[in-house]
Design a protein around this motif. Structure first.
Motif, PDB file in Angstrom:
ATOM      1  N   HIS A 134      -8.554  -2.552  -3.306  1.00  0.00           N
ATOM      2  CA  HIS A 134      -8.234  -1.398  -1.977  1.00  0.00           C
ATOM      3  C   HIS A 134      -8.204  -0.043  -1.983  1.00  0.00           C
ATOM      4  CE1 HIS A 134      -4.307  -2.268  -3.739  1.00  0.00           C
ATOM      5  NE2 HIS A 134      -4.356  -1.332  -2.676  1.00  0.00           N
ATOM      6  N   SER A 135      -8.155   0.233  -0.852  1.00  0.00           N
ATOM      7  CA  SER A 135      -7.775   2.013  -0.998  1.00  0.00           C
ATOM      8  C   SER A 135      -6.145   2.257  -0.193  1.00  0.00           C
ATOM      9  CB  SER A 135      -8.502   2.894  -0.296  1.00  0.00           C
ATOM     10  OG  SER A 135      -9.801   2.614  -0.463  1.00  0.00           O
ATOM     11  N   ARG A 185      -5.452   5.627  -8.447  1.00  0.00           N
ATOM     12  CA  ARG A 185      -5.156   5.165  -6.654  1.00  0.00           C
ATOM     13  C   ARG A 185      -6.429   5.974  -6.166  1.00  0.00           C
ATOM     14  NH1 ARG A 185      -0.576   2.594  -4.892  1.00  0.00           N
ATOM     15  NH2 ARG A 185       1.417   2.407  -6.199  1.00  0.00           N
ATOM     16  N   CYS A 186      -6.936   4.998  -5.238  1.00  0.00           N
ATOM     17  CA  CYS A 186      -7.693   5.532  -4.205  1.00  0.00           C
ATOM     18  C   CYS A 186      -7.398   5.874  -2.656  1.00  0.00           C
ATOM     19  CB  CYS A 186      -9.038   5.048  -4.303  1.00  0.00           C
ATOM     20  SG  CYS A 186     -10.380   5.837  -2.786  1.00  0.00           S
ATOM     21  N   TYR A 187      -6.910   7.163  -2.309  1.00  0.00           N
ATOM     22  CA  TYR A 187      -6.016   7.153  -1.110  1.00  0.00           C
ATOM     23  C   TYR A 187      -7.215   7.639  -0.071  1.00  0.00           C
ATOM     24  CZ  TYR A 187      -2.089   8.110  -3.468  1.00  0.00           C
ATOM     25  OH  TYR A 187      -0.757   7.708  -3.996  1.00  0.00           O
ATOM     26  N   THR A 188      -7.505   6.613   1.015  1.00  0.00           N
ATOM     27  CA  THR A 188      -8.282   6.533   2.204  1.00  0.00           C
ATOM     28  C   THR A 188      -8.337   7.780   3.015  1.00  0.00           C
ATOM     29  OG1 THR A 188     -10.156   5.643   3.273  1.00  0.00           O
ATOM     30  CG2 THR A 188      -8.028   5.280   3.517  1.00  0.00           C
ATOM     31  N   ARG A 208       1.091  -0.733   0.075  1.00  0.00           N
ATOM     32  CA  ARG A 208      -0.057  -0.267   0.179  1.00  0.00           C
ATOM     33  C   ARG A 208       0.129   1.197  -0.020  1.00  0.00           C
ATOM     34  NH1 ARG A 208      -2.357  -3.475  -0.338  1.00  0.00           N
ATOM     35  NH2 ARG A 208      -4.955  -3.981   0.637  1.00  0.00           N
ATOM     36  N   LYS A 249      -7.798  11.703  -2.992  1.00  0.00           N
ATOM     37  CA  LYS A 249      -8.220  11.805  -1.727  1.00  0.00           C
ATOM     38  C   LYS A 249      -9.442  11.855  -1.159  1.00  0.00           C
ATOM     39  CE  LYS A 249      -6.538  13.280   2.494  1.00  0.00           C
ATOM     40  NZ  LYS A 249      -8.119  13.632   3.901  1.00  0.00           N
ATOM     41  N   TYR A 259     -10.944   3.316   8.469  1.00  0.00           N
ATOM     42  CA  TYR A 259     -10.129   2.734   7.313  1.00  0.00           C
ATOM     43  C   TYR A 259      -9.513   1.412   7.487  1.00  0.00           C
ATOM     44  CZ  TYR A 259      -8.143   3.824  12.151  1.00  0.00           C
ATOM     45  OH  TYR A 259      -7.734   4.159  13.795  1.00  0.00           O
ATOM     46  N   LEU A 264     -11.158  -0.227   4.841  1.00  0.00           N
ATOM     47  CA  LEU A 264     -11.057  -0.484   2.794  1.00  0.00           C
ATOM     48  C   LEU A 264      -9.752  -0.125   2.709  1.00  0.00           C
ATOM     49  CD1 LEU A 264     -12.953   3.507   3.913  1.00  0.00           C
ATOM     50  CD2 LEU A 264     -13.189   1.770   2.350  1.00  0.00           C
ATOM     51  N   ARG A 321     -13.883   4.808  -5.751  1.00  0.00           N
ATOM     52  CA  ARG A 321     -12.802   3.461  -6.148  1.00  0.00           C
ATOM     53  C   ARG A 321     -12.779   2.769  -6.993  1.00  0.00           C
ATOM     54  NH1 ARG A 321     -11.480   0.353  -0.271  1.00  0.00           N
ATOM     55  NH2 ARG A 321     -12.105  -1.828  -1.436  1.00  0.00           N
ATOM     56  N   GLU A 376     -17.028   5.252  -0.814  1.00  0.00           N
ATOM     57  CA  GLU A 376     -15.306   5.201  -0.981  1.00  0.00           C
ATOM     58  C   GLU A 376     -15.528   3.980  -2.030  1.00  0.00           C
ATOM     59  OE1 GLU A 376     -11.291   4.352   0.768  1.00  0.00           O
ATOM     60  OE2 GLU A 376     -12.369   6.279   1.272  1.00  0.00           O
TER      61      GLU A 376
END
Length: 374
Positions: free
Chosen positions: A259-260, A239-242, A34, A218, A248, A251, A231, A227
């Motif tokens: 995944h985030s 990317r998906c940044y949580t 990650r 983000k 969290y 996610l 994503r 979310e």
């Protein structure tokens, strides 16, 4: 045994015994499975004015030392974001100096908030000026939501026009930031609609028009289901940044589809636990990852409880309890934004999650605070 007095809402106190410090192990470098940024707080100079509306004055040594700690734990640093009180005491000149000093010391990834919070009437002009300043320092920009743009935009086309112009300028991918109204009520209706589904469509239209210019998004809406849907709709490679400080673990762990990654304010106070959990996740042990992070969720939900935008007070309070700064003070006088009962519960939950570095020091500092605040 180290004990503390925890105040109750009725004016009485409960006695709480602190746990021994937890050994989270030696840092093992950045996680491999990650991308993880911690949005870092700033340390106020306790001898400066730092009253509401005054220019921010920082303790630069302590502020930068905390960032070195995050890099040593394997995190990227998300600089000059809302965790650093951007828009709540941290003015643009001080934010830019913070980015400059951080870039000069960075031993890991660094990205920084670009916004419109300086004296320029036009949002695009303001964004462009800050974007140029941050990119000139070799730092990845994070295009933050703009109160100024939210105030003047008449519909989604105004957001598309401003952001398209910014993305046309950049030569390296940026992070787009969607901060929900729980964090800043002035951002209600961002992307052109108060309906989240419609706003999401406009947001995705922009990203799909410029996929090579967007490293990631983000998302800080505190809605895990939204979310996940977002994503899954992102172009490949984005990317998906949580930014969901309530959900969290699930996610970041992800599901069978994806995944985030993470860009989180809560990673500031829970950094040792989060670093340990991410390295466990690198080995494929999702259950172990969640077992480490789940005890931190109650702490995070408390720190980020309504009014959510005052979460910075809890973040800085824990940094003070843990000895990462010498004074319990914040820019804008924001140390007064939470009650002594709220802070006492913050201490208890941090202890339960194994996040007090030196319980004796934390107890001594807490008792000093209780004497003043009650």
């Amino acid at each position: 045994m180290t004990t503390v007095r925890l105040p109750r809402p009725d004016g009485t106190f409960a006695t709480h015994t602190l746990n021994p410090p937890k050994d989270w192990g030696a840092p093992a470098g950045p996680p491999k499975s990650r991308v993880a940024f911690a949005a870092a707080h700033v340390v106020a100079d306790p001898f400066a004015d730092n009253t509401p509306g005054a220019p921010a004055a920082l303790d630069w040594d302590a502020t930068l030392a905390f960032r070195r700690r995050l890099w040593d734990l394997g995190f990227g640093v998300a600089e000059a974001m809302d965790t650093a009180q951007r828009g709540m005491g941290l003015d643009w000149p001080t934010a830019l100096e913070l980015v400059r000093r951080g870039a000069a010391e960075a031993t890991g990834r660094i990205a920084a908030g670009v916004g419109t919070d300086h004296d320029t009437a036009d949002p695009l002009t303001a964004y462009t000026e800050q974007l140029a300043a941050v990119t000139a320092l070799g730092v990845q920009p994070i295009l933050m939501c703009s109160r100024k743009l939210a105030a003047v935009a008449r519909g989604p086309e105004d957001y598309q026009r401003v952001y398209a112009a910014l993305l046309e300028q950049v030569t390296e991918p940026v992070v787009l930031h969607w901060l929900g109204p729980a964090f800043d009520p002035a951002l209600t209706g961002y992307w052109g609609s108060t309906d989240v589904a419609e706003a999401t469509k406009h947001f995705l239209d922009l990203i799909h028009a410029y996929p090579s210019k967007v490293d990631g998004v983000k998302v800080s809406l505190l809605d895990a289901g939204h979310e996940v849907s977002l994503r899954r709709a992102l172009p490949e490679g984005v990317r998906c940044y949580t930014g969901d400080d309530f959900n969290y673990p699930e996610l970041i762990a992800g599901d069978e589809v994806g995944h985030s990654d993470a860009l989180l304010g809560i990673f500031d106070p829970i950094a040792p636990a989060a670093a340990s959990a991410l390295h466990v996740l690198d080995s494929g042990d999702t259950a172990g990852f969640r077992a480490i992070l789940e005890p931190t969720v109650a702490l995070s939900r408390h720190i980020f409880g309504a009014p959510t935008f005052h979460y910075k007070t809890g973040v800085v309070f824990l940094a003070w309890l843990n000895g990462f700064q010498d004074a319990w003070s914040m820019v804008g006088g924001m140390q007064s934004a939470r009650s002594v009962v709220h802070l006492g519960e913050t201490l208890r939950l941090a202890d339960a999650a194994g996040l007090l570095v030196d319980p004796a020091l934390a107890a001594a500092r807490w008792e000093r605070a209780v004497e003043v605040l009650t």
